[in-house]
Design a protein around this motif. Structure first.
Motif, mmCIF file in Angstrom:
data_model
loop_
_atom_site.group_PDB
_atom_site.id
_atom_site.type_symbol
_atom_site.label_atom_id
_atom_site.label_comp_id
_atom_site.label_asym_id
_atom_site.label_seq_id
_atom_site.Cartn_x
_atom_site.Cartn_y
_atom_site.Cartn_z
ATOM 1 N N THR A 37 30.843 21.951 41.471
ATOM 2 C CA THR A 37 30.158 23.415 40.726
ATOM 3 C C THR A 37 31.545 23.766 41.949
ATOM 4 O OG1 THR A 37 30.358 22.937 43.463
ATOM 5 C CG2 THR A 37 28.119 22.539 42.146
ATOM 6 N N LEU A 38 32.529 23.538 41.657
ATOM 7 C CA LEU A 38 33.910 24.096 42.118
ATOM 8 C C LEU A 38 34.174 25.291 40.653
ATOM 9 C CD1 LEU A 38 36.365 21.546 41.999
ATOM 10 C CD2 LEU A 38 36.070 22.578 43.358
ATOM 11 N N TRP A 39 33.429 24.997 39.611
ATOM 12 C CA TRP A 39 33.883 26.233 38.186
ATOM 13 C C TRP A 39 32.854 27.626 37.954
ATOM 14 C CZ3 TRP A 39 34.602 21.138 38.568
ATOM 15 C CH2 TRP A 39 36.212 20.818 38.282
ATOM 16 N N GLY A 40 32.093 27.009 38.856
ATOM 17 C CA GLY A 40 30.986 27.929 38.800
ATOM 18 C C GLY A 40 29.358 28.146 38.651
ATOM 19 N N PRO A 41 28.545 28.147 38.506
ATOM 20 C CA PRO A 41 26.800 27.602 38.104
ATOM 21 C C PRO A 41 27.059 28.054 35.688
ATOM 22 C CG PRO A 41 27.115 29.998 38.952
ATOM 23 C CD PRO A 41 28.469 29.925 39.394
ATOM 24 N N GLU A 42 28.013 28.681 35.960
ATOM 25 C CA GLU A 42 27.504 28.639 34.100
ATOM 26 C C GLU A 42 28.815 27.215 33.191
ATOM 27 O OE1 GLU A 42 29.281 31.846 32.727
ATOM 28 O OE2 GLU A 42 27.639 33.576 32.887
ATOM 29 N N ALA A 43 29.376 27.406 34.401
ATOM 30 C CA ALA A 43 30.013 25.474 34.037
ATOM 31 C C ALA A 43 29.273 24.153 34.570
ATOM 32 C CB ALA A 43 31.424 25.671 34.286
ATOM 33 N N GLU A 44 28.492 24.709 35.743
ATOM 34 C CA GLU A 44 28.287 23.265 36.292
ATOM 35 C C GLU A 44 27.801 22.677 35.572
ATOM 36 O OE1 GLU A 44 25.580 22.178 40.248
ATOM 37 O OE2 GLU A 44 25.690 24.495 39.570
ATOM 38 N N SER A 45 26.400 22.346 34.730
ATOM 39 C CA SER A 45 25.841 21.272 33.516
ATOM 40 C C SER A 45 27.279 21.031 33.057
ATOM 41 C CB SER A 45 25.378 22.012 33.060
ATOM 42 O OG SER A 45 24.260 21.265 31.939
ATOM 43 N N GLU A 46 28.083 21.400 32.112
ATOM 44 C CA GLU A 46 29.209 20.768 31.708
ATOM 45 C C GLU A 46 30.505 19.559 32.392
ATOM 46 O OE1 GLU A 46 31.303 19.284 28.015
ATOM 47 O OE2 GLU A 46 29.896 20.432 27.773
ATOM 48 N N ALA A 47 30.875 20.213 33.981
ATOM 49 C CA ALA A 47 31.392 19.842 34.425
ATOM 50 C C ALA A 47 30.626 18.048 35.221
ATOM 51 C CB ALA A 47 32.113 20.589 35.947
ATOM 52 N N SER A 48 28.987 18.707 35.373
ATOM 53 C CA SER A 48 28.243 17.374 35.821
ATOM 54 C C SER A 48 28.646 16.079 35.306
ATOM 55 C CB SER A 48 27.142 17.574 36.284
ATOM 56 O OG SER A 48 26.161 17.875 35.133
ATOM 57 N N ILE A 49 28.955 16.530 33.955
ATOM 58 C CA ILE A 49 28.946 15.237 33.097
ATOM 59 C C ILE A 49 30.841 15.332 32.319
ATOM 60 C CG2 ILE A 49 26.845 15.737 32.300
ATOM 61 C CD1 ILE A 49 27.752 16.467 29.572
ATOM 62 N N ARG A 50 31.345 15.562 32.607
ATOM 63 C CA ARG A 50 33.546 15.683 32.879
ATOM 64 C C ARG A 50 34.060 15.347 33.600
ATOM 65 N NH1 ARG A 50 30.921 14.507 27.996
ATOM 66 N NH2 ARG A 50 30.831 16.022 26.525
#
Length: 541
Positions: A37-50
């Motif tokens: 969640t550190l980079w905001g809701p729009e990035a959360e999906s990608e960040a969760s697998i990176r």
């Protein structure tokens, strides 16, 4: 080493306001816990697998036994020439690791037929090829794999036994390797993006097979994990990320990377991809300027304008005040910079884990390769030729210029305010190595930074920033005639046609975005390159 051995000297451009905010928000600890969640809701999906890179110093340990077993087999069979076929995140880290350790690793990250042919002719009987691709579909890597298999077959060598694969689980390359019986397959953590993969199988396997001790790198990185996870102002990753992000907020959005007195070699080229692909999007971002081993007090260091942040990798240059300094072991620096860039992404307000514009040039290149032969052969006419150099540009840019020096001068005058000039050389980075001197020549006295990239290598690096970052770039593309082309086995094109399509596709995308562009085509590489270098010496910014 301990966390204290990772030396950073960071001056906060905003007096530490951003750093204090990051400490208060517990960003470092959340990143260590892989909080998407550190980079905001729009990035959360990608960040969760990176975010798997955060724990790589520990999770990569099981690779070591597999690497050791393969190394022993290769030594017994006399296979001591390691070639890495990879691009971007699959090649930059192992190249730095091998160069720093002083071991030989042939990195084949080009589709230039001269470079590919040279690699194929070098000690084939002792060669093991590491084919490295996260997606398993990288066109450059697939073409190199095909070329090596044909060369092995022509020499009566069992090619399948000479191929080692590094890829993600379930990728087309993993399936192909199993089907064709390649020697060894290393499956990387799929939750690690390419540019964050230095301490994964992508970084460790090629370098280790070449002779580097991978355990040492992991030890160095693991030792600084506690310091990088601490929510404190003296956290070096947090401090560096805050400084980069705060500087961006103040309009200082270019990062000149110089290598000081340090045994580490080529780190800036790796950091260049990390910074450019992670931050250069949505019209924002930090432009990295790799000035290699140049010292910060020289004009060629890219020391131009009040929008440039200067960072020394290693000991600082005392002649340049206000520079940031990062110094430590290689494993520690990998993790430090990955942390800092992820933190900077939060401050800038972008998703550091996607690369939305990289595909644009790839699509344009594929369209050219797939076009009917007649259409593909149709090419624009040069505006004029000067000796062994053909000049291609929009008439508005060139004006009345009808000489090579005047054409270069016209491009430098078209660099936007607070912009940059990028030199993009689709050439052989070994045989045409002098092309890299153009960066320093064009940077002399310039009021803007000048970057340099080898094509198509940079398409997997700064290519994202060129198209997704601030639209303030001007671009000098250099292509060269092919003396002796090389077929891509079982494909309807040659390496010469592939690199030409990649160059043309990239140029078309840059032009579509309205960027000033100048293309110089060397009809004779040696003579033409000398002409371009001489012309660059005459340019006055």
């Amino acid at each position: 080493m301990s966390g204290a051995d990772l030396r950073t000297e960071v001056h906060q451009p905003d007096g530490g306001v951003v750093l204090d905010r990051l400490v208060t928000e517990d960003v470092a600890a959340k990143l260590a816990r892989q909080d998407p969640t550190l980079w905001g809701p729009e990035a959360e999906s990608e960040a969760s697998i990176r975010l798997g890179w955060v724990d790589l110093p520990r999770t990569s340990r099981p690779l070591l036994a597999q690497i050791d077993a393969l190394r022993a087999e290769l030594r017994e069979e006399g296979l001591d020439h390691v070639v890495l076929a990879g691009m971007g995140g699959s090649s930059l880290a192992p190249e730095v690791i091998a160069a720093t350790a002083g071991v030989e690793l042939t990195v084949l990250d080009s589709t230039d037929p001269h470079m590919v042919r040279r690699a194929l002719s070098d000690r084939l009987d002792r060669t093991i090829v590491v084919v490295s691709s996260k997606s398993g579909t990288t066109v450059e890597t697939d073409s190199q794999r095909r070329a090596y298999l044909k060369a092995f077959a022509d020499a009566g060598i069992d090619g399948a036994r000479r191929i080692v694969v590094v890829t993600d689980p379930g990728s087309p390359l993993a399936e192909l390797a199993e089907r064709e019986g390649y020697r060894t397959v290393f499956l990387a953590d799929p939750h690690v993006g390419g540019r964050f993969s230095a301490l994964s199988a992508f970084g460790l396997v090629p370098a280790a097979l070449a002779g580097v001790d991978p355990a040492e790198l992991l030890d160095e990185a693991e030792a600084v994990m506690p310091a990088l996870a601490a929510s404190a102002p003296d956290n070096p990753g947090l401090a560096l990320g805050a400084a980069l992000g705060a500087a961006h907020e103040q309009g200082r959005n270019k990062v000149a990377l110089g290598e000081g007195a340090s045994p580490i070699r080529g780190f800036a080229a790796w950091a260049e991809q990390l910074i450019a692909e992670s931050t250069g999007k949505d019209g924002r971002g930090l432009l990295p300027v790799d000035v290699g081993a140049a010292r910060t007090s020289t004009p060629g260091w890219g020391d131009a304008g009040d929008d440039v942040i200067r960072v020394s990798i290693g000991a600082p240059d005392d002649a340049v005040p206000g520079q940031l300094v990062t110094e430590g072991s290689l494993g520690a620096l990998f993790l430090l910079w990955e942390t800092a860039v992820a933190v900077a992404g939060r401050v800038i307000g972008i998703n550091p884990f996607d690369q939305p514009n990289v595909e644009e040039a790839k699509r344009a290149a594929r369209a050219l390769l797939d076009a009917p032969s007649g259409e593909a052969a149709a090419a624009e006419e040069p505006v004029f030729a000067d000796g062994a150099v053909e000049v291609y540009a929009d008439a508005t840019l060139l004006g009345s210029a009808r000489s090579l020096p005047d054409a270069l001068q016209a491009l430098t005058r078209a660099v936007p305010d607070r912009g940059y000039l990028a030199v993009l050389a689709y050439l052989d980075r070994v045989g045409d190595a002098r092309a890299a001197d153009l960066r320093g020549l064009l940077a002399r006295g310039a009021a803007y930074p000048v970057t340099f990239g080898w094509g198509p290598r940079f398409l997997h690096s700064t290519g994202q920033y060129h198209k997704g970052g601030p639209p303030v770039g001007a671009f000098l593309q250099i292509t060269g005639a092919v003396r002796e082309d090389l077929a891509v086995p079982d494909r309807p094109y040659t390496f010469g046609q592939l690199i030409a399509a990649q160059a043309a596709g990239d140029l078309a995308v840059l032009r579509s975005k309205g960027a000033p562009t100048l293309r110089l085509h060397l009809t004779d590489r040696s003579t033409g390159l000398e002409q371009v270098l001489q012309a660059a010496e005459r340019v006055r910014s």
